[in-house]
Enzyme design. Sequence first.
Site, short mmCIF file in Angstrom:
data_model
loop_
_atom_site.label_atom_id
_atom_site.label_comp_id
_atom_site.label_asym_id
_atom_site.label_seq_id
_atom_site.Cartn_x
_atom_site.Cartn_y
_atom_site.Cartn_z
N HIS A 1 1.01 -1.43 0.13
CA HIS A 1 0.23 0.22 -0.79
C HIS A 1 0.81 1.56 -0.43
CE1 HIS A 1 1.06 1.01 4.01
NE2 HIS A 1 0.01 -0.48 4.78
N HIS B 1 3.59 1.07 2.33
CA HIS B 1 5.44 0.67 2.00
C HIS B 1 5.77 1.67 0.97
CE1 HIS B 1 2.01 -2.81 3.28
NE2 HIS B 1 3.20 -2.26 4.33
N CYS C 1 -0.13 -8.75 21.73
CA CYS C 1 -1.29 -7.74 20.33
C CYS C 1 -0.66 -8.77 19.14
CB CYS C 1 -1.36 -6.71 20.18
SG CYS C 1 -1.78 -5.44 18.44
N CYS D 1 0.82 -6.86 15.99
CA CYS D 1 1.93 -6.11 16.73
C CYS D 1 3.01 -6.89 16.78
CB CYS D 1 1.74 -4.46 17.49
SG CYS D 1 1.18 -3.26 18.14
N CYS E 1 -6.08 -3.09 21.53
CA CYS E 1 -4.58 -2.82 21.19
C CYS E 1 -4.62 -1.28 20.89
CB CYS E 1 -4.02 -3.37 20.33
SG CYS E 1 -2.72 -2.35 19.87
N HIS F 1 -4.28 -1.06 17.19
CA HIS F 1 -5.52 -2.91 16.32
C HIS F 1 -6.99 -2.27 16.22
CE1 HIS F 1 -0.84 -3.49 14.97
NE2 HIS F 1 -1.65 -4.23 13.62
N LYS G 1 -7.35 8.67 8.48
CA LYS G 1 -6.12 7.30 8.19
C LYS G 1 -6.72 6.75 7.40
CE LYS G 1 -4.90 4.69 12.01
NZ LYS G 1 -5.51 3.62 12.95
N LYS H 1 -7.85 -0.31 6.50
CA LYS H 1 -8.98 -1.38 5.87
C LYS H 1 -10.10 -1.26 5.64
CE LYS H 1 -5.43 -4.39 5.05
NZ LYS H 1 -5.06 -6.42 5.62
N1 MSP Z 1 7.57 -6.11 9.21
C1 MSP Z 1 7.53 -4.87 10.08
C2 MSP Z 1 9.14 -3.98 9.68
C3 MSP Z 1 10.21 -5.11 10.05
S1 MSP Z 1 11.38 -4.55 9.94
C4 MSP Z 1 12.68 -5.34 10.04
C5 MSP Z 1 6.53 -3.98 9.98
N2 MSP Z 1 5.95 -3.90 8.45
S2 MSP Z 1 4.39 -3.70 7.80
O1 MSP Z 1 4.25 -3.77 6.41
O2 MSP Z 1 3.61 -3.28 8.90
O3 MSP Z 1 5.03 -2.31 8.00
C6 MSP Z 1 5.98 -1.33 7.46
C7 MSP Z 1 5.91 -0.05 7.33
O4 MSP Z 1 5.09 0.37 6.64
C8 MSP Z 1 6.89 0.80 8.67
O5 MSP Z 1 7.46 1.49 8.62
C9 MSP Z 1 5.93 1.49 9.17
O6 MSP Z 1 5.71 2.91 9.35
C10 MSP Z 1 4.88 1.36 7.09
N3 MSP Z 1 3.32 2.06 7.26
C11 MSP Z 1 2.82 1.40 7.15
N4 MSP Z 1 1.31 2.35 7.22
C12 MSP Z 1 2.14 3.63 6.61
C13 MSP Z 1 1.10 4.96 6.57
N5 MSP Z 1 0.12 4.77 6.66
N6 MSP Z 1 2.03 5.71 6.52
C14 MSP Z 1 3.60 5.54 6.29
N7 MSP Z 1 4.37 4.24 6.62
C15 MSP Z 1 3.49 3.76 7.27
O7 MSP Z 1 6.30 -3.07 10.20
#
Ligand code: MSP
Length: 692
Positions: free
Chosen positions: A19, A22, A127, A130, A145, A148, A303, A306
């Site tokens: 998304h 990422h 959680c 998390c 949490c 979540h 925000k 999903k």
């Molecule tokens: N798997 C762990 C990271 C392990 S690193 C050794 C994780 N994964 S995640 O897929 O949930 O999130 C990955 C990244 O996406 C995180 O840095 C998180 O901050 C970022 N984002 C998820 N939603 C976001 C936004 N709405 N805005 C900006 N970044 C966000 O956490």
Amino acid sequence: MPSRFYITTPIYYVNDVPHLGHAYTTVAADALRRYHLLRGHESRMLTGTDEHGLKIERSAAEAGKTPQAFVDEMSARFRQAWPHLSAEPDDFIRTTEPRHIALVQELWRRVEANGDLYLGSYEDWYCVGCESFKTEKELLPGNVCPLHQKPVEKVREETYFFRLAKFEQRLLALYRDRPGFIQPESRRNEVISFVEGGLKDLSVSRTSFRWGVPVPGNPSHVMYVWFDALANYWTALGGPGDPLQRFWPAKGEDARAVHLVGKDILRFHAVYWPAFLLAAGFTEDELPSQVFAHGFLTVDGQKMSKSLRNAVDPLRIAQELGPDVLRFQLLRAIAFGQDGDFDHKALFTNYRADLANNLGNLLQRTLGLTTKLTGGKPPSVAADRLDRELLDGELRAHEAAATERWDSLEPHRAIESTWAIAALANQYVDHAAPWAAAKRGDQARVDVILATLLEVLGRLSVMVSPVIPNKAAEMRAQLGLPPLSTTVGRDAWPHGDVASYRGESLGAATPIFPTFDKDAEHAMLDKLTPKPDPSTSTATSTATATSTSTSTSTPTPTPTPTPTPTSTSTSTSTATSTATSTPSSVTYDQFSAIDLRVGLVVRCERVPKKDKLLRLEVDLGEAAPRLIVAGLAQTFAPEALVGRRVVVVANLAPRDFGKGLVSHGMILATGPSDALHLATIGDDVAPGSRLK
Ligand code: MSP
């Protein structure tokens, strides 16, 4: 200057599809990778997927798949996504790969051998979302949490503990001795307070599920996913003796290793990760150079989630508008390190203002003028005969600022400086007026002007390439320049191959950023804007843009249009007629009665229900920032203004916008309301400085 640069993104959980959040980190990492390659640094970008843990095991079960089949499928979606955004990681690591598993076990053994793991038992709230334990303090009523919004579970099991508490003082010393280790500053302070609050030993293994890396010597335990996941930054470099270790943990000045992460996972990276490494026997100077936490994105002010069904599919935007437009918006509109909004309307506003009307227009008008005034043959003019005043003056200062800003991980500000060069060159076209020189029959002057502009465009084609690599390539083709290439040890920034510019012939000129008419823009907006779930929608109905704007005229001064001979834009500016009329003269005293000051925008937000207005807090060197309301919202996203220096009429009588909103000054800008350019000043000028 480091000669090696290692940049990592978090590895993404595969219980979701790629998304915008990422995409944000991945695009930022890729832009930095590209910048460092241009600098002649050996550069390496790592991304990947985080595939173990209870959350993934449960998602697989819900999807009716084995965990392995599930993670294979989901990981592929991430791997395949990034090229569509022109993000080209050098490696993609999966935590289920044997190369990772073998080395993460090696890391565990080292920590255990040093006595920093011990067996115990643990009971607490966990959680699954998390993948971490929570203290009661961190939970909402009902043991929910806060992240979540789901109840946590009580978990009791035998577990290995990591002696985190033992590292408290070493971590604090690290943060103190290496202030750059955690950035930005505000986040660094949060981490320091957290550690100062006291660290407890950390549970780092689980026995209640199987989907993880087995603990060496005790396979009834699998490793805590964060121990497993964080290790990826090391395991992907092949372990001891691998040549890739020159990227990290290479000691010394010439290698820089940076972890980009979202603010939500900073603690794992800035506390646990260095502690694990220290426990494994790494020394302080072998730790990564920096953990940089960016902010969270909202979408059209909401925000992203999903359940609201407003998660933005970055691939869709890239498909419709091209990857460069998405990259540009992500990196320009959101101040890196702060929270920001991905506003679909602002995407088009910025497209029009920065890409089409500024950079694109500069290229088109320069090529158009060259065709017209020199028969399409780029004039060959010796470097010392070019307009040095332009090339060596303010433009050079912008180049230096862009360099500094890329180096300090401020892509939004690097973009600002780079695009300021395009704006300067557009002004130069107007002032130098090659058409007038041609009319006078002064071909030598025409040649100098056009050659100067072609030189600037050549430089810009290098400088914009970290952000918009495909458009940079198109620019170069139109300019008749060879494709950009980088070589380790050769600094191609910011002048690149311009020196080898032969000026033989120009390529075909077509607008690189075609303008959308209003209907096409609306149709595209409609197509791309996520449709929120009507049952949960609140404020989104205001997004339809049909609301009539309020009658309060905007407090920006009368805009002065920039002549754009080749511009295809026909936007009707309301104030063009006054722009060319000569104002009657004023005395010096009258002029000096106007208090013009340099302001630094410290905060900025939209004014609810006023689609033209922004509410800014501007530092004028006074005890507190000034509140200024300005009609800038159709050109600028609020985040894009934070950190910018503006010129303010500081002694304008206050103006009441109703509902307690009183403006105490005016910001100078020029242009139609949807393509404004701010009057700006160099970054080294202190807020509050008087203009005279
Ligand atoms: N798997 C762990 C990271 C392990 S690193 C050794 C994780 N994964 S995640 O897929 O949930 O999130 C990955 C990244 O996406 C995180 O840095 C998180 O901050 C970022 N984002 C998820 N939603 C976001 C936004 N709405 N805005 C900006 N970044 C966000 O956490």
